[in-house]
Design a protein around this motif. Structure first.
Motif, PDB file in Angstrom:
ATOM      1  N   UNK A  28      -7.314  85.055  63.824  1.00 15.38           N
ATOM      2  CA  UNK A  28      -7.253  86.162  62.878  1.00 15.38           C
ATOM      3  C   UNK A  28      -7.655  87.459  63.592  1.00 15.38           C
ATOM      4  N   UNK A  29      -6.829  88.502  63.434  1.00 12.54           N
ATOM      5  CA  UNK A  29      -7.068  89.789  64.095  1.00 12.54           C
ATOM      6  C   UNK A  29      -7.104  90.900  63.062  1.00 12.54           C
ATOM      7  N   UNK A  30      -7.804  91.966  63.430  1.00 11.75           N
ATOM      8  CA  UNK A  30      -7.746  93.172  62.609  1.00 11.75           C
ATOM      9  C   UNK A  30      -6.693  94.098  63.201  1.00 11.75           C
ATOM     10  N   UNK A  31      -5.798  94.573  62.341  1.00 10.56           N
ATOM     11  CA  UNK A  31      -4.674  95.411  62.773  1.00 10.56           C
ATOM     12  C   UNK A  31      -5.145  96.631  63.552  1.00 10.56           C
ATOM     13  N   UNK A  32      -6.112  97.359  63.002  1.00 11.27           N
ATOM     14  CA  UNK A  32      -6.560  98.596  63.658  1.00 11.27           C
ATOM     15  C   UNK A  32      -7.266  98.298  64.977  1.00 11.27           C
ATOM     16  N   UNK A  33      -8.022  97.199  65.040  1.00 15.39           N
ATOM     17  CA  UNK A  33      -8.681  96.844  66.300  1.00 15.39           C
ATOM     18  C   UNK A  33      -7.662  96.511  67.378  1.00 15.39           C
ATOM     19  N   UNK A  34      -6.589  95.848  66.959  1.00 13.15           N
ATOM     20  CA  UNK A  34      -5.531  95.513  67.937  1.00 13.15           C
ATOM     21  C   UNK A  34      -4.900  96.782  68.512  1.00 13.15           C
ATOM     22  N   UNK A  35      -4.658  97.772  67.630  1.00 10.24           N
ATOM     23  CA  UNK A  35      -3.963  98.982  68.069  1.00 10.24           C
ATOM     24  C   UNK A  35      -4.850  99.902  68.903  1.00 10.24           C
ATOM     25  N   UNK A  36      -6.152  99.863  68.618  1.00  9.67           N
ATOM     26  CA  UNK A  36      -7.062 100.852  69.208  1.00  9.67           C
ATOM     27  C   UNK A  36      -6.961 100.854  70.735  1.00  9.67           C
ATOM     28  N   UNK A  37      -6.755 102.037  71.290  1.00  6.92           N
ATOM     29  CA  UNK A  37      -6.753 102.198  72.744  1.00  6.92           C
ATOM     30  C   UNK A  37      -5.470 101.807  73.440  1.00  6.92           C
ATOM     31  N   UNK A  38      -4.513 101.273  72.712  1.00  5.32           N
ATOM     32  CA  UNK A  38      -3.237 100.905  73.347  1.00  5.32           C
ATOM     33  C   UNK A  38      -2.429 102.182  73.641  1.00  5.32           C
ATOM     34  N   UNK A  39      -1.556 102.124  74.648  1.00  5.73           N
ATOM     35  CA  UNK A  39      -0.719 103.303  74.942  1.00  5.73           C
ATOM     36  C   UNK A  39       0.150 103.673  73.733  1.00  5.73           C
ATOM     37  N   UNK A  40       0.374 104.958  73.569  1.00  9.26           N
ATOM     38  CA  UNK A  40       1.135 105.424  72.398  1.00  9.26           C
ATOM     39  C   UNK A  40       2.620 105.612  72.704  1.00  9.26           C
ATOM     40  N   UNK A  41       3.037 105.152  73.864  1.00  6.29           N
ATOM     41  CA  UNK A  41       4.480 105.072  74.133  1.00  6.29           C
ATOM     42  C   UNK A  41       4.771 103.672  74.665  1.00  6.29           C
ATOM     43  N   UNK A  42       6.031 103.286  74.617  1.00  2.48           N
ATOM     44  CA  UNK A  42       6.433 101.940  75.023  1.00  2.48           C
ATOM     45  C   UNK A  42       7.837 102.078  75.598  1.00  2.48           C
ATOM     46  N   UNK A  43       8.085 101.420  76.705  1.00  5.10           N
ATOM     47  CA  UNK A  43       9.426 101.475  77.302  1.00  5.10           C
ATOM     48  C   UNK A  43      10.317 100.475  76.565  1.00  5.10           C
ATOM     49  N   UNK A  44      10.843 100.922  75.433  1.00  5.64           N
ATOM     50  CA  UNK A  44      11.669 100.014  74.608  1.00  5.64           C
ATOM     51  C   UNK A  44      12.839  99.497  75.427  1.00  5.64           C
ATOM     52  N   UNK A  45      13.091  98.199  75.386  1.00  7.10           N
ATOM     53  CA  UNK A  45      14.179  97.653  76.204  1.00  7.10           C
ATOM     54  C   UNK A  45      15.563  98.045  75.682  1.00  7.10           C
ATOM     55  N   UNK A  46      16.510  98.136  76.586  1.00  2.95           N
ATOM     56  CA  UNK A  46      17.914  98.423  76.223  1.00  2.95           C
ATOM     57  C   UNK A  46      18.563  97.089  75.834  1.00  2.95           C
ATOM     58  N   UNK A  47      18.529  96.768  74.548  1.00  2.00           N
ATOM     59  CA  UNK A  47      19.018  95.476  74.063  1.00  2.00           C
ATOM     60  C   UNK A  47      20.518  95.515  73.806  1.00  2.00           C
ATOM     61  N   UNK A  48      21.090  94.342  73.640  1.00  2.00           N
ATOM     62  CA  UNK A  48      22.452  94.213  73.122  1.00  2.00           C
ATOM     63  C   UNK A  48      22.392  94.570  71.639  1.00  2.00           C
ATOM     64  N   UNK A  49      23.263  95.484  71.211  1.00  2.00           N
ATOM     65  CA  UNK A  49      23.172  95.924  69.810  1.00  2.00           C
ATOM     66  C   UNK A  49      23.469  94.796  68.819  1.00  2.00           C
ATOM     67  N   UNK A  50      24.083  93.716  69.278  1.00  2.00           N
ATOM     68  CA  UNK A  50      24.381  92.597  68.378  1.00  2.00           C
ATOM     69  C   UNK A  50      23.232  91.589  68.304  1.00  2.00           C
ATOM     70  N   UNK A  51      22.137  91.851  69.011  1.00  2.00           N
ATOM     71  CA  UNK A  51      21.040  90.888  68.973  1.00  2.00           C
ATOM     72  C   UNK A  51      20.282  90.994  67.659  1.00  2.00           C
ATOM     73  N   UNK A  52      19.559  89.927  67.343  1.00  2.00           N
ATOM     74  CA  UNK A  52      18.830  89.827  66.075  1.00  2.00           C
ATOM     75  C   UNK A  52      17.722  90.865  66.006  1.00  2.00           C
ATOM     76  N   UNK A  53      17.574  91.500  64.848  1.00  2.00           N
ATOM     77  CA  UNK A  53      16.532  92.519  64.666  1.00  2.00           C
ATOM     78  C   UNK A  53      15.581  92.135  63.539  1.00  2.00           C
ATOM     79  N   UNK A  54      16.114  91.609  62.468  1.00  2.00           N
ATOM     80  CA  UNK A  54      15.284  91.331  61.291  1.00  2.00           C
ATOM     81  C   UNK A  54      15.933  90.223  60.477  1.00  2.00           C
TER      82      UNK A  54
END
Lengths: 551, 551
Positions: A157-183
């Protein structure tokens, strides 16, 4: 000949980086039950989505197309999950908190969810399921609420805010295949196991563009939309994606979906648009009639999910809220039709008739009607058939399940890949859809269809009838014939012959469609959400439990 | 994990079948110079596009990705060609009738056009070129005009209506790859050969959705758009495709682009929207000032092509025509930015400042600024760099030419595939673009850029200066430095030192940017379209033809 265009994929990460930069000052406003709601800018959402992705990858070990589920109300953290999870290449699985426990458990197992992000207020719902959620390794809790029911859980069990705290605020989002599953989103379905619909980056991106087109919802960053339709229900009709694409502000009710707080948030935050199902809107109407509120900002309301009663539409028109009717389903992302009336009808008596239809198809949704014998029916506003649709944001199969590499075919899809919606209706020459029945509720009699809904409406127009339900029953000669079950008003002495004559009168119902089998019942059996439960009636008939009169 | 979505390609044939069914009663209205224009419904356009495709295939032998060119004004037949040619799998090549004969000939040869469809009124333009158009086998003439100049042509000459007559009104449009070539357009370019941009079905479909989004043009079938921007110019900004997608009526001026008939067609046909370049709109303004017309229907005007003078925007605001500024180029399909002001500016003094920017990027257009040293510059509204863009409707190369299987690379594209627009400007934190210069006109001085346009505007603000042009000239120490050439007003006695002090005054121009080299000239050399021709000035300087004063 080669096109010279750049080959740029349609990705959710692109919607995120666009919304959080160009529209960085737009806001997600989450109702908290306090006077001042929680406000978060799109720039902050973008930064926090990056932090969430880092946490999921580095702390929780999410990789590849792992499923990360949410059990959440509509709020800013849910929006962060909406963008972080697919943008990093994982798959967002929104769990419907209204489903019975056993269905939720089955669905989370079928999708093999590794992580569940849960609102603190929903911990009491989640905790009892946990022993059965064998694939879930991590629970991430966000917001207020008693977390003690999670003590001793096998999952970490984790706390959402504790997990986020101090993490970088940018991410090198990968260049995915647009047909890949999203949701993914499961349809509850009245029969058989729930079926998983897996949206792709492409389907969500295209659907977002359609939502933003003027003929659909047509919002800009000068709008604020009140997102009443839940994020666990077909991606809140695609609104979080569409709004981030154009900077529309989102007003999120969290768990405050009762009429009084809805009226209060409309008065205070002044949304220009809202999206909701008719029942919620009906409740709001009663509230507004009881307590005067300034709701003048809200000029456009998209209503879907089930048909909006014309009386409700008229009542909201009077309040200055222009209702735009829409139709869709989980399998259609969901935008299938929107009832913008055609130019020639605007300002005439015809306008309202167009507005109460299910609406008109956009270019992205091809439609056809299939008759009882499999034949294609014309768009003449009269020929009723099952609606089939095709398009880049329409499902063509269901998810196969963990370890199943193939998709799950289903009789819901035609041989040439169209979705058989299970809805029966007509399409006018100018492309307006009118739904009359569910396919399973029409009566297939001698190669023709009889609408149960039409018979029910005609019966309920009789002054002695309180309720009426019509179901198909087997018939040796015709295949199926209608059985009319009626609930009479107290003190009524009307007989079946009179009712049958009433149906035949003034051309209400064609002679060959009139029921021969009749039964008086105490009450029409209903499902948990108040719909007629025709399965029960069919079973009662089959087992001889109904007192039948044959005319 | 597989997505369960249908794999449906984004095709122009889909826009056609949708528009001609769901929006079958919408109209293309073509001005004829007579009182009553020619009206054709979208259903008729759909039927005739099918007939045209049959004719092209069966009678003219068009197959595969053959190029079919058009030399036409904006009219219903041109719309039919727009849909028939790409939908059948061939490639539409719109020829720019304003180009010099030798460029037109070069372009038609480079594209290997097999067929040219030409308006009768343009036969006199085409006939002299024909001997040089060696790839052209068929000429199809539509509409009134003397066709005798085509007598004796090597290519076969057909009448458009005769070709269509009796052909089937439906066509089994092939299921193409959405990335295949659909249409092409050459940029005239001031240096080197014209460069061919080849749009794909995918790029046109996505661009059409963007045009219809509320933040862009946001039209529905309740609108009529006056398409002044030519169909031979970047697909008339994508309007014919976008309008067919949503049923917007099109008002087409054909060859009647003069202010008087434009004013007349607005009064008579009552469009709600128009799309045009500033020069045309300037002419319309003069006409409306001279002759009163009821133009009250026209409430929204999209202006692009070149920057709209703020005074013009204000003048149209006063007429009730709200101008929305846009920027784009042939390589961007063209929608790059649209200047919808942000919510917080609406109704404030800031609003107009936002409206005169080039506009804001939509999600489909990524943007970055590159400085003189190749470095990325921040979006701070101050750092000026060359604009580079990326997206699914942005070109990433040029057409290679007949028999050349590869695309034509160019220094217009960065190594990572972005389009280098050649425009220099700033981007604000909220994504609004302000263009200040063409990259070739900025002065690269000691690793920094000096804007020639900024210096020119500052100089022209001096009461003694009639015109001023600033160009870069080589400098041993700084690489390049600005040369200021000024045209003085009659009787002026101002000297260069005074002008230089004027520039430095009130913080107008930073000290290091002030020109050392000055020259008085008779007039600024201009191109055929009236723009400053700086090439001539640079050559005159290089060849010592200018009288230079060094301060």
């Amino acid at each position: 000949m080669l096109s010279t265009m750049q080959d740029v994929p349609l990705l959710i990460s692109r919607i995120l980086t666009h919304g959080s930069s160009v529209h960085g000052t737009s806001q997600v406003i989450t109702w908290t039950g306090e006077t001042e709601p929680a406000r978060r800018s799109y720039a902050e959402i973008g930064a926090r989505a990056a932090q969430l992705a880092h946490a999921l990858r580095d702390d929780l070990g999410v990789e590849g197309d792992d499923r990360v589920a949410t059990l959440m109300w509509n709020n800013a953290e849910h929006v962060e999950a909406y963008f972080a999870i697919p943008s990093m290449g994982a798959v967002l699985h929104t769990l419907n908190l209204r489903l019975p426990a056993e269905q939720l458990t089955w669905i989370a197992g079928h999708a093999a969810d590794r992580v569940i992000i849960v609102n603190g207020s929903l911990v009491p719902l989640l905790a009892p399921l946990l022993p059965h959620l064998t694939t879930v390794e991590h629970i991430v809790v966000t917001g207020p609420g008693d977390r003690s029911p999670l003590d001793g859980a096998r999952a970490r069990v984790h706390d959402y805010e504790e997990l986020l705290a101090g993490k970088p605020t940018t991410y090198a989002w990968p260049e995915l295949d647009e047909r890949s599953a999203a949701a993914m989103c499961y349809t509850s379905g009245t029969t058989g196991d729930p079926k998983g619909v897996v949206y792709s980056h492409r389907s969500i991106y295209l659907h977002s563009m359609q939502v933003n087109m003027a003929e659909s919802m047509g919002l800009t960053d000068q709008d604020t939309t009140l997102v009443v339709v839940p994020q666990f229900h077909v991606n809140a009709w695609g609104l979080p994606h569409a709004t981030f694409m154009t900077g529309v502000n989102m007003l999120m009710p969290d768990r405050f979906l009762q009429p009084a707080p809805l009226a209060q948030m409309i008065e205070q935050e002044r949304p220009t648009h809202a999206a909701a199902v008719p029942t919620i809107w009906q409740g709001l109407l009663a509230e507004l009639n009881a307590h005067s509120r300034d709701v003048s900002s809200l000029t456009q309301v998209t209503i879907g999910g089930s048909a909006c009663p014309p009386s409700l539409m008229e009542a909201f028109d009077k309040l200055g809220m222009h209702v735009r009717h829409a139709w869709g389903m989980t399998e259609t992302s969901p935008l299938g039709t929107v009832a913008l009336p055609p130019a020639h009808a605007v300002g005439t008596e015809e306008e309202f008739a167009y507005r109460v239809t299910q609406g008109r198809f956009p270019a992205g949704v091809e439609a056809r009607l299939t008759g009882p014998g499999g034949e294609r029916l014309p768009w003449d506003g009269e020929s009723a058939g099952e609606l089939e649709v095709r398009g880049p944001w329409i499902a063509g199969a269901y998810y196969g399940g963990v370890g199943v590499e193939a998709l799950r075919p289903s009789e819901k899809f035609s041989e040439d890949g169209w979705l058989k919606t299970g809805d029966v209706g007509t399409i006018s020459a100018d492309g307006y859809l009118v739904l009359t029945d569910r396919a399973k509720d029409v009566i297939k009699s001698g190669g023709e269809w009889i609408s149960s809904v039409e018979l029910e409406n005609a019966l309920m127009a009789h002054p002695d009838v309180a309720e009426a339900a019509v179901v198909a029953v087997p018939d040796d000669k015709w295949g199926e014939r209608p059985l009319a079950t009626v609930v009479l008003k107290e003190g009524s002495t009307v007989d079946f012959t009179a009712l049958r004559e009433f149906l035949a009168g003034e051309g209400r119902i064609a002679k060959w469609q009139l029921p021969e089998r009749w039964s008086v019942i105490e009450a029409v059996p209903k499902t948990s959400v108040g719909k007629f439960d025709k399965k029960v009636l069919r079973r009662q008939y089959a087992e001889g439990e109904l007192d039948i009169t044959q005319l």
